[in-house]
Write a protein that holds these residues in place. Structure first.
Motif, PDB file in Angstrom:
ATOM      1  N   THR A   1       0.842  -1.202   0.000  1.00  0.00           N
ATOM      2  CA  THR A   1       0.000   0.000   0.000  1.00  0.00           C
ATOM      3  C   THR A   1       0.874   1.247   0.000  1.00  0.00           C
ATOM      4  OG1 THR A   1      -1.557  -1.225   1.324  1.00  0.00           O
ATOM      5  CG2 THR A   1      -1.910   1.143   1.202  1.00  0.00           C
ATOM      6  N   HIS A   2       1.936   1.197   0.808  1.00  0.00           N
ATOM      7  CA  HIS A   2       2.840   2.345   0.894  1.00  0.00           C
ATOM      8  C   HIS A   2       3.493   2.614  -0.470  1.00  0.00           C
ATOM      9  CE1 HIS A   2       5.424   5.225   2.920  1.00  0.00           C
ATOM     10  NE2 HIS A   2       6.432   4.734   2.240  1.00  0.00           N
ATOM     11  N   SER A   3       3.927   1.554  -1.155  1.00  0.00           N
ATOM     12  CA  SER A   3       4.544   1.757  -2.475  1.00  0.00           C
ATOM     13  C   SER A   3       3.548   2.388  -3.419  1.00  0.00           C
ATOM     14  CB  SER A   3       5.007   0.454  -3.114  1.00  0.00           C
ATOM     15  OG  SER A   3       5.527  -0.410  -2.186  1.00  0.00           O
ATOM     16  N   LYS A   4       2.313   1.883  -3.383  1.00  0.00           N
ATOM     17  CA  LYS A   4       1.295   2.419  -4.296  1.00  0.00           C
ATOM     18  C   LYS A   4       1.127   3.909  -4.064  1.00  0.00           C
ATOM     19  CE  LYS A   4      -1.657  -1.334  -5.062  1.00  0.00           C
ATOM     20  NZ  LYS A   4      -2.567  -2.064  -4.212  1.00  0.00           N
ATOM     21  N   GLU A   5       1.035   4.297  -2.775  1.00  0.00           N
ATOM     22  CA  GLU A   5       0.849   5.715  -2.454  1.00  0.00           C
ATOM     23  C   GLU A   5       2.089   6.515  -2.818  1.00  0.00           C
ATOM     24  OE1 GLU A   5      -0.156   5.563   1.642  1.00  0.00           O
ATOM     25  OE2 GLU A   5      -2.203   4.848   1.216  1.00  0.00           O
ATOM     26  N   TYR A   6       3.243   5.929  -2.573  1.00  0.00           N
ATOM     27  CA  TYR A   6       4.499   6.625  -2.851  1.00  0.00           C
ATOM     28  C   TYR A   6       4.619   6.959  -4.336  1.00  0.00           C
ATOM     29  CZ  TYR A   6       9.552   7.392  -3.161  1.00  0.00           C
ATOM     30  OH  TYR A   6      10.782   7.912  -3.406  1.00  0.00           O
ATOM     31  N   PHE A   7       4.262   5.987  -5.162  1.00  0.00           N
ATOM     32  CA  PHE A   7       4.394   6.224  -6.601  1.00  0.00           C
ATOM     33  C   PHE A   7       3.180   6.948  -7.168  1.00  0.00           C
ATOM     34  CE2 PHE A   7       7.221   2.536  -5.973  1.00  0.00           C
ATOM     35  CZ  PHE A   7       8.384   3.164  -6.352  1.00  0.00           C
ATOM     36  N   ALA A   8       2.113   7.029  -6.357  1.00  0.00           N
ATOM     37  CA  ALA A   8       0.873   7.698  -6.753  1.00  0.00           C
ATOM     38  C   ALA A   8       0.445   7.222  -8.135  1.00  0.00           C
ATOM     39  CB  ALA A   8       1.040   9.198  -6.704  1.00  0.00           C
ATOM     40  N   THR A   9      -0.236   8.065  -8.877  1.00  0.00           N
ATOM     41  CA  THR A   9      -0.597   7.635 -10.222  1.00  0.00           C
ATOM     42  C   THR A   9       0.520   8.082 -11.151  1.00  0.00           C
ATOM     43  OG1 THR A   9      -1.692   9.685 -10.619  1.00  0.00           O
ATOM     44  CG2 THR A   9      -3.071   7.904  -9.826  1.00  0.00           C
ATOM     45  N   THR A  10       1.302   7.139 -11.580  1.00  0.00           N
ATOM     46  CA  THR A  10       2.447   7.504 -12.416  1.00  0.00           C
ATOM     47  C   THR A  10       2.050   7.601 -13.873  1.00  0.00           C
ATOM     48  OG1 THR A  10       2.932   5.186 -12.372  1.00  0.00           O
ATOM     49  CG2 THR A  10       4.281   6.605 -10.980  1.00  0.00           C
ATOM     50  N   GLU A  11       0.776   7.374 -14.143  1.00  0.00           N
ATOM     51  CA  GLU A  11       0.359   7.263 -15.536  1.00  0.00           C
ATOM     52  C   GLU A  11       0.839   8.415 -16.413  1.00  0.00           C
ATOM     53  OE1 GLU A  11      -0.601   4.606 -16.926  1.00  0.00           O
ATOM     54  OE2 GLU A  11      -0.572   3.708 -14.940  1.00  0.00           O
ATOM     55  N   SER A  12       0.780   9.644 -15.875  1.00  0.00           N
ATOM     56  CA  SER A  12       1.071  10.746 -16.783  1.00  0.00           C
ATOM     57  C   SER A  12       2.364  11.473 -16.439  1.00  0.00           C
ATOM     58  CB  SER A  12      -0.093  11.730 -16.764  1.00  0.00           C
ATOM     59  OG  SER A  12      -0.236  12.194 -15.440  1.00  0.00           O
ATOM     60  N   ALA A  13       3.224  10.864 -15.615  1.00  0.00           N
ATOM     61  CA  ALA A  13       4.457  11.565 -15.269  1.00  0.00           C
ATOM     62  C   ALA A  13       5.262  11.831 -16.531  1.00  0.00           C
ATOM     63  CB  ALA A  13       5.275  10.753 -14.286  1.00  0.00           C
ATOM     64  N   LEU A  14       5.628  13.093 -16.702  1.00  0.00           N
ATOM     65  CA  LEU A  14       6.331  13.490 -17.921  1.00  0.00           C
ATOM     66  C   LEU A  14       7.826  13.447 -17.688  1.00  0.00           C
ATOM     67  CD1 LEU A  14       5.409  14.637 -20.680  1.00  0.00           C
ATOM     68  CD2 LEU A  14       5.874  16.891 -19.759  1.00  0.00           C
ATOM     69  N   VAL A  15       8.224  13.890 -16.501  1.00  0.00           N
ATOM     70  CA  VAL A  15       9.639  14.035 -16.200  1.00  0.00           C
ATOM     71  C   VAL A  15      10.120  12.777 -15.495  1.00  0.00           C
ATOM     72  CG1 VAL A  15      11.307  15.437 -14.933  1.00  0.00           C
ATOM     73  CG2 VAL A  15       9.284  16.492 -15.933  1.00  0.00           C
ATOM     74  N   THR A  16      11.093  12.092 -16.081  1.00  0.00           N
ATOM     75  CA  THR A  16      11.544  10.847 -15.450  1.00  0.00           C
ATOM     76  C   THR A  16      13.013  10.897 -15.047  1.00  0.00           C
ATOM     77  OG1 THR A  16      12.126   9.897 -17.577  1.00  0.00           O
ATOM     78  CG2 THR A  16       9.909   9.456 -16.762  1.00  0.00           C
TER      79      THR A  16
END
Ligand code: GTP
Ligand code: MG
Length: 456
Positions: free
Chosen positions: A376-391
């Motif tokens: 659960t913590h990992s999921k929250e940490y990464f949040a919704t990464t779907e649209s992250a532009l900057v990697t």
């Protein structure tokens, strides 16, 4: 098109022996090399079965599937040959030796195929980085992000921004160049600045993502720390489901930091086992403790492991001293205590510790809850990464510099200072151009392409 006179070749598939090995050839002599090996050049982009012979001895090395991709519509933009061989050491060596003996052919350097693709405009720099990330991806979420980048998610956006900037710059320059002429409208600066402001806000919005993209690329770093003999290495082994670290009843067993990569609910987690933290005289152990403290200090989450019988206040104090991030207190070895003696409320008066768990790393009791909480913590940490532009930090830096240059342009409140506005818009466009590799990036190219292995 690049003017590479040399033709490069390499084994592009994994370590032999394997069922199949792929040898790739790229460059102006690729067609001639193919002819030397199989006696003909097959139809473009169609698999052909062929005997591969040593051009000198005419001995058959293997029977292979051969593909011919004439440039510029190939992966590198040059003439490319792909030979699918049986993946044995001697077969591969035979073909590579035969290629090396041909005129104008040489072994490729790491990343050289991709570098040629970049030089020939088949990929921009962010796509090259996406490709490197795709090859390195360990989890589905990383793979999805890398694939989006390979397909031009940030590259296309940056190029569109650069085009808008150039259009705005053209207005300002028109105003400068033709300021004396009567038929050039006075108010060219206004629309240019309006466009610059809109761009500035759009780029700034893409930066305000909490670093999601970089997080996913780097993974969540979880450090296991605590006093000696608490069961840290036992816990690491249980989470990793293998004996990655040595476990022993003697305090001070772990000396170095042990790193394990996990896929937790689809997200990448790097788990670190560290030396038990205590003061002592042994210089090797003290170096281990120093490393443990250093890694715990920069981790995103610290699992502070103690024996079930140890005191909460002391654990809180000790953990807070080494960790800056979130701390979970793991009271280990519950199998040694009767259930009634395990008090759940010990974490109440703590300030460093965020959560506490009672577990037995040895028997597995309580581990289900811990693993679920970690997922659960990992999921929250990464949040919704779907649209992250900057990697990558490189992208972030470039976009921040672009915003800064645009801010400078916009702060020229006196719109008669056209020269200064033009200068700032020009430098913003140059920075965006560097992001995709369209302008002078020689210095960063070597760094980026070195990430690849030979044959890519
Ligand atoms: N009964 C019981 N023993 C455990 C448990 N977890 C670990 N141990 C034992 O505790 C001892 C120390 O375990 P380690 O995992 O090596 O402890 P560590 O914290 O890594 O120790 P250092 O590396 O020396 O700091 C070993 O004998 C383990 O078998 C547990 O849940 N229950
Ligand atoms: Mg250990």
């Amino acid at each position: 098109m690049s003017a590479n006179a040399s033709t490069i070749f390499a084994l592009s598939s994994g370590r032999p022996p394997a069922a199949i090995a792929v040898v790739r050839v790229s460059g102006p002599h690729a067609g001639a090399a193919l002819k030397a090996l199989i006696g003909r050049v097959p139809e473009p982009r169609r698999a052909a079965l062929a005997r591969v012979r040593d051009p000198k001895s005419r001995e058959v090395i293997d029977e292979a599937l051969v593909l011919w991709f004439p440039g510029p519509h190939s992966e590198t933009g040059e003439d490319v040959v792909e030979i699918q061989l049986h993946g044995g050491h001697a077969v591969i060596a035979g073909v590579l030796d035969a290629l090396a003996a041909l005129d104008g052919c040489r072994m490729a350097e790491p990343g050289e195929f991709t570098r040629r693709a970049f030089e020939n405009g088949r990929l921009d720099l962010t796509e090259v980085e996406g490709l490197a990330d795709l090859i390195a991806a360990e989890t589905p979420a990383q793979r999805r992000q890398a694939y989006r980048q390979l397909k031009g998610l940030i590259g296309d956006r940056a190029e569109a921004w650069r085009q808008h900037l150039i259009a705005a710059l053209a207005l300002v320059e028109a105003r400068i160049d033709f300021s004396d002429e009567a038929d050039v409208p006075e108010n060219l600066i206004e629309p240019a600045l309006r466009a610059a402001r809109q761009l500035r806000d759009e780029i700034a919005a893409s930066l305000a993502d909490g670093g999601r993209g970089e997080r996913l690329r780097d993974g969540l770093v979880v450090a296991i720390a605590g006093p000696p003999n608490a069961g840290k290495s036992t816990l690491l082994n249980r989470l990793a489901r293998r004996e990655a670290a040595i476990v022993s009843p003697y305090p001070g067993t772990t000396r170095d930091v042990i790193e394990v990569h996990l896929d937790l609910a689809g997200y990448p987690v790097t788990l670190l086992d560290t030396a038990g933290i205590r003061d002592g005289d042994d210089p090797v152990e003290q170096e281990g403790v120093r490393r443990a403290r250093a890694r715990a200090a920069t981790a995103d989450l610290v699992l502070w492991v103690t024996d079930i019988s140890s005191d909460g206040g002391a654990a809180d104090e000790a953990a807070a001293k080494v960790a800056h991030a979130e701390i979970w207190w793991l009271r280990n070895k519950i199998d040694l205590k009767p259930a009634a003696a395990i008090c759940r409320s010990e974490s109440q008066s703590m300030n460093g510790i965020n959560r506490s768990f009672a577990i037995s790393a040895a028997s597995g009791a309580g581990m289900g809850d811990l693993i679920e909480a970690l997922a659960t913590h990992s999921k929250e940490y990464f949040a919704t990464t779907e649209s992250a532009l900057v990697t990558r930090a490189r992208h972030r830096r470039a976009l921040e510099e672009t915003v800064a240059a645009l801010d400078r342009a916009l702060s020229q409140c006196d719109s008669t200072r056209e020269e200064l506005i033009a200068e700032d818009l020009r430098s913003a466009a140059t920075i965006l151009g560097r992001l995709t590799g369209r302008v002078d990036v020689e210095d960063i190219l070597d760094v980026i392409f070195r990430e690849f292995c030979i044959g890519k």
